[in-house]
Design an enzyme around this catalytic site. Sequence first.
Site, short mmCIF file in Angstrom:
data_model
loop_
_atom_site.label_atom_id
_atom_site.label_comp_id
_atom_site.label_asym_id
_atom_site.label_seq_id
_atom_site.Cartn_x
_atom_site.Cartn_y
_atom_site.Cartn_z
N CYS A 82 52.61 -12.60 -34.30
CA CYS A 82 51.84 -13.23 -35.38
C CYS A 82 51.72 -14.75 -35.21
CB CYS A 82 52.48 -12.92 -36.73
SG CYS A 82 52.58 -11.16 -37.07
N HIS A 324 45.10 -11.02 -42.44
CA HIS A 324 46.04 -11.27 -41.34
C HIS A 324 45.52 -10.66 -40.04
CE1 HIS A 324 49.52 -12.16 -39.11
NE2 HIS A 324 50.27 -11.13 -39.41
#
Lengths: 381, 151
Positions: A82, A324
């Site tokens: 991430c 995301h």
Amino acid sequence: MTTETAVWGVGTSLFGKQPQLSAPELTWVAVLEAIDDAGLAGASAIDAVYAGTVFGDPGVAQRALQSIGVTSVPIITIENACASGTTAFHEARLAVESGRYERVLALGIETMTAVFDGAIAPIRSDAEGAQGFAMPSIYGMSATRYVHEFGVTSEQMALVSVKNHRHAVGNPRAQHSRTVTVEQVLASRMIADPLTLYQCCSIADAAAAAIIGPRRSPSHPRDVPIRSSALRSGKLWDQRSSKVWGWDIVAETAALAYEQAGIGPSDVDVFEVHDAFTIGEIVTTEALGLCELGGGGRLVESGHTSIGGPQPVNPSGGLLSRGHPLGATGLAQIAEIVWQLRGEAGARQVDDARVGVVETMGGGAAGVDGNGCVVAVLGRS
Amino acid sequence: MSDRLTLEPPELGPADPRPRLTLVDGVVLASGSRCAACGHAIAVVPPRCPVCGGDTMEGTSFGPGATVFTATILRIPVPGREPPYGLAYIDLDDGPRILVHVIDSASDDDGDGDGVAVLPLRPGGRVHLAGWTEHGDPAVRPSPADREDAP
């Protein structure tokens, strides 16, 4: 002698499930906006590219950039879970700071709907992934521990989702621009106990970009100075670790970034942090020093981290509500802080924002306290 | 429906990264190593200690007793598996922290694997290694007094 660096311009696509758009199409929107925002004459002014992606095909950056004229320059593609986008940002900043390049494009690209129908599938070569340990379960583990150890309540966790959804209403690029109530959050279906659906981010497709260069002048109206950025991978997370997964890596990376910038957490006006799951924001605000260990639940409950509070966290809506798209997330966070510090954030503008912090951490490798974490401090001294 | 528990050791390929269990005189133990220099315990046998760099990692086994660090129940589909299933990080007694599946076969009245409930575990509770899931994952059972629904 190192060069002072600044973000010259930023750009993003919209965020959400956009299977009708290819990675190049999303990238064109983000990069051309960033080029125009930076005041560059065109794509030929870019000296080098650092691109972050997690699930992008090999060559995704070259495939996306050629049609808008970013060719012949070095293009380095980075995977760091991430934190891929912020790792690209960090490396771009270091390349400018060291004098290696002058105008660097930091880019994040992710088209998750091309890869997954639902949640991200666990990695089968990983000791935990091979047991079916999907990402929501690691955050469910943290939440269980926090309920037990600190008495964090379901309502406090739900309030993170309520806050970030409310913030996203002011963000026309966000994936989930609607308000939700604590009751709705807790009534949504259980994903990984005690985390419910509205406490978990969705998969998304998007691109985000920033142009980084030497600071043009102290009075340049568009430049947002980069005061520091730090990158760490996790130390061993094992039977000696008393904190939940990911706490220490964020705290240690933030300490480095704060020290380099010569500030402490109380000097920060606005944060964009990694809230893929509600408990993640609670843990991260503690690790960033906004409150004491175990105080993250009470912090969100107090309104401290809401727009209008002393230190808003995730005015964009965060990962939970803006969306995301893994590799693009870090640069979406950078873009949000740039807009906030310039006073260009519209309905979600944080008053008098002068110093902003971006934090992204990613995981998926069993045994360590996170694959990588980046913390960056932006703003004027 | 949770996974079924088995004491039949699975055939894990050499590249399978999951923690290895062994059955010794009817007791399930976890394989691993301990550093002869600093005592660090780990569920694999690396050539050097990741903590102190010592080059004598002595193969050993851990368990069956362990304490739950934390736990959850995963309720979303994962390729090749049927949700929900219980998962826990456990600290094996004087040993490493590993991820395991949680199986409450105490709720399986006739022992055929059906009717096995997904059981929430509380941090600090006691468990013991009990065997493997039918997918070959290491599995624990809670000690009776540490079931969350215990009075």
